[in-house]
Enzyme design. Sequence first.
Site, PDB file in Angstrom:
ATOM      1  N   GLY A  11       0.844  -1.206   0.000  1.00 23.44           N
ATOM      2  CA  GLY A  11       0.000   0.000   0.000  1.00 23.44           C
ATOM      3  C   GLY A  11       0.877   1.253   0.000  1.00 23.44           C
ATOM      4  O   GLY A  11       1.854   1.311   0.739  1.00 23.44           O
ATOM      5  N   ARG A  72       0.918  -5.102  -5.068  1.00 27.14           N
ATOM      6  CA  ARG A  72       1.032  -6.256  -4.162  1.00 27.14           C
ATOM      7  C   ARG A  72       1.184  -7.446  -5.109  1.00 27.14           C
ATOM      8  O   ARG A  72       0.229  -7.866  -5.735  1.00 27.14           O
ATOM      9  CB  ARG A  72      -0.226  -6.388  -3.304  1.00 27.14           C
ATOM     10  CG  ARG A  72      -0.543  -5.150  -2.456  1.00 27.14           C
ATOM     11  CD  ARG A  72      -1.641  -5.484  -1.446  1.00 27.14           C
ATOM     12  NE  ARG A  72      -2.317  -4.304  -0.922  1.00 27.14           N
ATOM     13  CZ  ARG A  72      -1.884  -3.592   0.118  1.00 27.14           C
ATOM     14  NH1 ARG A  72      -0.761  -3.912   0.708  1.00 27.14           N
ATOM     15  NH2 ARG A  72      -2.582  -2.552   0.551  1.00 27.14           N
ATOM     16  N   ASP A 103       5.619  -4.740   6.142  1.00 31.46           N
ATOM     17  CA  ASP A 103       6.284  -5.990   6.536  1.00 31.46           C
ATOM     18  C   ASP A 103       6.233  -7.064   5.457  1.00 31.46           C
ATOM     19  O   ASP A 103       7.185  -7.838   5.296  1.00 31.46           O
ATOM     20  CB  ASP A 103       5.765  -6.499   7.886  1.00 31.46           C
ATOM     21  CG  ASP A 103       4.260  -6.694   7.907  1.00 31.46           C
ATOM     22  OD1 ASP A 103       3.584  -6.255   6.953  1.00 31.46           O
ATOM     23  OD2 ASP A 103       3.758  -7.282   8.869  1.00 31.46           O
ATOM     24  N   GLY A 104       5.161  -7.098   4.667  1.00 30.30           N
ATOM     25  CA  GLY A 104       5.086  -8.069   3.567  1.00 30.30           C
ATOM     26  C   GLY A 104       6.191  -7.797   2.554  1.00 30.30           C
ATOM     27  O   GLY A 104       6.839  -8.729   2.055  1.00 30.30           O
ATOM     28  N   THR A 125       4.388   2.818   5.393  1.00 31.70           N
ATOM     29  CA  THR A 125       2.980   2.386   5.493  1.00 31.70           C
ATOM     30  C   THR A 125       2.266   3.342   6.435  1.00 31.70           C
ATOM     31  O   THR A 125       2.854   3.791   7.425  1.00 31.70           O
ATOM     32  CB  THR A 125       2.836   0.938   6.017  1.00 31.70           C
ATOM     33  OG1 THR A 125       1.470   0.730   6.418  1.00 31.70           O
ATOM     34  CG2 THR A 125       3.717   0.640   7.220  1.00 31.70           C
ATOM     35  N   ASP A 127       0.054   2.486   8.393  1.00 23.09           N
ATOM     36  CA  ASP A 127      -0.467   1.743   9.549  1.00 23.09           C
ATOM     37  C   ASP A 127       0.378   1.867  10.817  1.00 23.09           C
ATOM     38  O   ASP A 127      -0.096   1.546  11.903  1.00 23.09           O
ATOM     39  CB  ASP A 127      -0.606   0.255   9.193  1.00 23.09           C
ATOM     40  CG  ASP A 127      -1.558   0.022   8.027  1.00 23.09           C
ATOM     41  OD1 ASP A 127      -2.405   0.897   7.772  1.00 23.09           O
ATOM     42  OD2 ASP A 127      -1.443  -1.032   7.378  1.00 23.09           O
ATOM     43  N   ASP A 129       2.658  -0.105  11.752  1.00 24.56           N
ATOM     44  CA  ASP A 129       2.600  -1.444  12.358  1.00 24.56           C
ATOM     45  C   ASP A 129       3.895  -2.244  12.194  1.00 24.56           C
ATOM     46  O   ASP A 129       3.874  -3.468  12.282  1.00 24.56           O
ATOM     47  CB  ASP A 129       1.424  -2.233  11.758  1.00 24.56           C
ATOM     48  CG  ASP A 129       1.569  -2.428  10.248  1.00 24.56           C
ATOM     49  OD1 ASP A 129       2.436  -1.781   9.632  1.00 24.56           O
ATOM     50  OD2 ASP A 129       0.810  -3.236   9.690  1.00 24.56           O
ATOM     51  N   MET A 169      -8.461   3.237   8.882  1.00 25.22           N
ATOM     52  CA  MET A 169      -7.590   2.142   8.430  1.00 25.22           C
ATOM     53  C   MET A 169      -6.573   1.764   9.507  1.00 25.22           C
ATOM     54  O   MET A 169      -6.530   2.371  10.572  1.00 25.22           O
ATOM     55  CB  MET A 169      -6.873   2.548   7.151  1.00 25.22           C
ATOM     56  CG  MET A 169      -7.701   2.388   5.895  1.00 25.22           C
ATOM     57  SD  MET A 169      -6.678   2.721   4.443  1.00 25.22           S
ATOM     58  CE  MET A 169      -7.774   2.180   3.150  1.00 25.22           C
ATOM     59  N   ARG A 171      -5.195  -1.749   9.116  1.00 25.35           N
ATOM     60  CA  ARG A 171      -5.147  -3.219   9.006  1.00 25.35           C
ATOM     61  C   ARG A 171      -5.354  -3.838  10.385  1.00 25.35           C
ATOM     62  O   ARG A 171      -6.387  -3.579  10.990  1.00 25.35           O
ATOM     63  CB  ARG A 171      -3.819  -3.662   8.383  1.00 25.35           C
ATOM     64  CG  ARG A 171      -3.909  -5.034   7.721  1.00 25.35           C
ATOM     65  CD  ARG A 171      -2.580  -5.435   7.122  1.00 25.35           C
ATOM     66  NE  ARG A 171      -2.240  -4.622   5.970  1.00 25.35           N
ATOM     67  CZ  ARG A 171      -2.620  -4.891   4.731  1.00 25.35           C
ATOM     68  NH1 ARG A 171      -3.368  -5.940   4.475  1.00 25.35           N
ATOM     69  NH2 ARG A 171      -2.266  -4.111   3.730  1.00 25.35           N
ATOM     70  N   HIS A 215     -23.835  14.942  21.497  1.00 24.89           N
ATOM     71  CA  HIS A 215     -23.122  14.423  20.317  1.00 24.89           C
ATOM     72  C   HIS A 215     -21.893  13.652  20.794  1.00 24.89           C
ATOM     73  O   HIS A 215     -21.337  13.979  21.838  1.00 24.89           O
ATOM     74  CB  HIS A 215     -22.693  15.570  19.395  1.00 24.89           C
ATOM     75  CG  HIS A 215     -21.684  16.470  20.026  1.00 24.89           C
ATOM     76  ND1 HIS A 215     -22.053  17.538  20.813  1.00 24.89           N
ATOM     77  CD2 HIS A 215     -20.335  16.431  20.029  1.00 24.89           C
ATOM     78  CE1 HIS A 215     -20.951  18.126  21.253  1.00 24.89           C
ATOM     79  NE2 HIS A 215     -19.895  17.483  20.792  1.00 24.89           N
ATOM     80  N   ARG A 243     -24.711   7.847  12.961  1.00 28.56           N
ATOM     81  CA  ARG A 243     -24.249   7.948  11.573  1.00 28.56           C
ATOM     82  C   ARG A 243     -22.861   7.325  11.487  1.00 28.56           C
ATOM     83  O   ARG A 243     -22.089   7.360  12.460  1.00 28.56           O
ATOM     84  CB  ARG A 243     -24.155   9.412  11.126  1.00 28.56           C
ATOM     85  CG  ARG A 243     -25.484  10.099  10.905  1.00 28.56           C
ATOM     86  CD  ARG A 243     -26.167   9.576   9.628  1.00 28.56           C
ATOM     87  NE  ARG A 243     -27.383  10.317   9.335  1.00 28.56           N
ATOM     88  CZ  ARG A 243     -28.584  10.063   9.853  1.00 28.56           C
ATOM     89  NH1 ARG A 243     -28.736   9.087  10.744  1.00 28.56           N
ATOM     90  NH2 ARG A 243     -29.638  10.776   9.505  1.00 28.56           N
TER      91      ARG A 243
HETATM   92  O1  F6P Z   1      -1.526  -1.188   4.718  1.00 22.53           O
HETATM   93  C1  F6P Z   1      -2.110   0.002   4.319  1.00 22.53           C
HETATM   94  C2  F6P Z   1      -3.594  -0.147   4.137  1.00 22.53           C
HETATM   95  O2  F6P Z   1      -4.119   1.098   3.749  1.00 22.53           O
HETATM   96  C3  F6P Z   1      -4.347  -0.687   5.347  1.00 22.53           C
HETATM   97  O3  F6P Z   1      -4.581   0.301   6.314  1.00 22.53           O
HETATM   98  C4  F6P Z   1      -5.595  -1.218   4.707  1.00 22.53           C
HETATM   99  O4  F6P Z   1      -6.158  -2.250   5.471  1.00 22.53           O
HETATM  100  C5  F6P Z   1      -5.091  -1.739   3.379  1.00 22.53           C
HETATM  101  O5  F6P Z   1      -3.863  -1.074   3.124  1.00 22.53           O
HETATM  102  C6  F6P Z   1      -6.030  -1.501   2.214  1.00 22.53           C
HETATM  103  O6  F6P Z   1      -5.465  -2.104   1.100  1.00 22.53           O
HETATM  104  P1  F6P Z   1      -5.955  -1.874  -0.382  1.00 22.53           P
HETATM  105  O7  F6P Z   1      -5.497  -0.521  -0.821  1.00 22.53           O
HETATM  106  O8  F6P Z   1      -5.327  -2.970  -1.145  1.00 22.53           O
HETATM  107  O9  F6P Z   1      -7.461  -1.929  -0.352  1.00 22.53           O
END
Ligand code: F6P
Length: 319
Positions: A11, A72, A103-104, A125, A127, A129, A169, A171, A215, A243
């Site tokens: 990503g 990917r 990490d991937g 990334t 994330d 993470d 987001m 992950r 709220h 909402r």
């Molecule tokens: O790893 C980055 C990320 O944006 C995550 O937060 C999310 O889960 C994932 O990629 C979304 O991936 P894609 O763009 O393939 O839908």
Amino acid sequence: MKKIAVLTSGGDSPGMNAAVRAAVRRAVYLGVHMYGVYHGYNGLIAGDIREMTLGSVGDIIHRGGTILYTARSEEFRTEAGQQKAAEQLRQNGIEGLIVIGGDGSFRGAQKLTKIGIPTIGVPGTIDNDIPCTDFTIGFDTALNTIVEAIDKIRDTATSHERTYIIEVMGRDAGDLALWAGLAAGAESIIIPEEEQDMDDIIERLHAGHRRGKKHSIIIVAEGVGSATSYAETIKERTGWETRVTVLGHIQRGGSPTAFDRMLASRMGAAAVDLLLEGKKDRMVGIQNNQIVDIDFDEALAQKHKLDTSIYQLARTLSI
Ligand code: F6P
């Protein structure tokens, strides 16, 4: 080393361009030829490799996304794909590779090192993470995007006296949700790293109502489930109007913040230095504002740790 290459993978994240720029410019400064691999590991397998110059990374430090494109790659997961990729580098006389990604992507880089191509990883990334680094490139920009969005949602939430559930987001990691929740003053933050207690969430909403606050903002990390199901449960249990906003890929775009540009510039340049020092199979990180490098095996054996003190603080401040 006289020829090295850089690619972006997985990503995309704001600041990847700044990291590419830093790697290219550092290499050229040190008299090394730098090549860009386009379209991530897919492009590496296909041999989509072009030499980069000082000019090819001009005017990109402020741009989101990645000028090298990203992917990917399924093919690169196979041994045949990895062999093809290594062969493309050898044919081009490229002696080392910098991989900017998550990490991937680092696991892919490790495979290349094992078959003879020295690699260095740069954590990119949104994330946040990746173990062994306090921050990843793009996290700060995404965080600011989320906070800006929540501020806007808060305006309308206040006017209509509604409860908003906002999905962000990350992950499997809760960092974006947690930091955004604290920075935007959310009433509750639901993240995978902390046990969620629906009774507690409902009680916090009621406590707000009792003191006249009608709220609320609740942040849900995508790793725990969908905001819609939380909204339904809250509506069922309170009878109040809810909402849902799923922020989605807006979080991945935009011009990188100064913090991310700094981080990317420092990490991109450090990756080149490491390759030229003969290091390989390592990732660059930042710890206590110092650039560090860590063995891939050591880093990837660990699990990213979220700072739980931030969670406790957010709970205290949102009573
Ligand atoms: O790893 C980055 C990320 O944006 C995550 O937060 C999310 O889960 C994932 O990629 C979304 O991936 P894609 O763009 O393939 O839908």
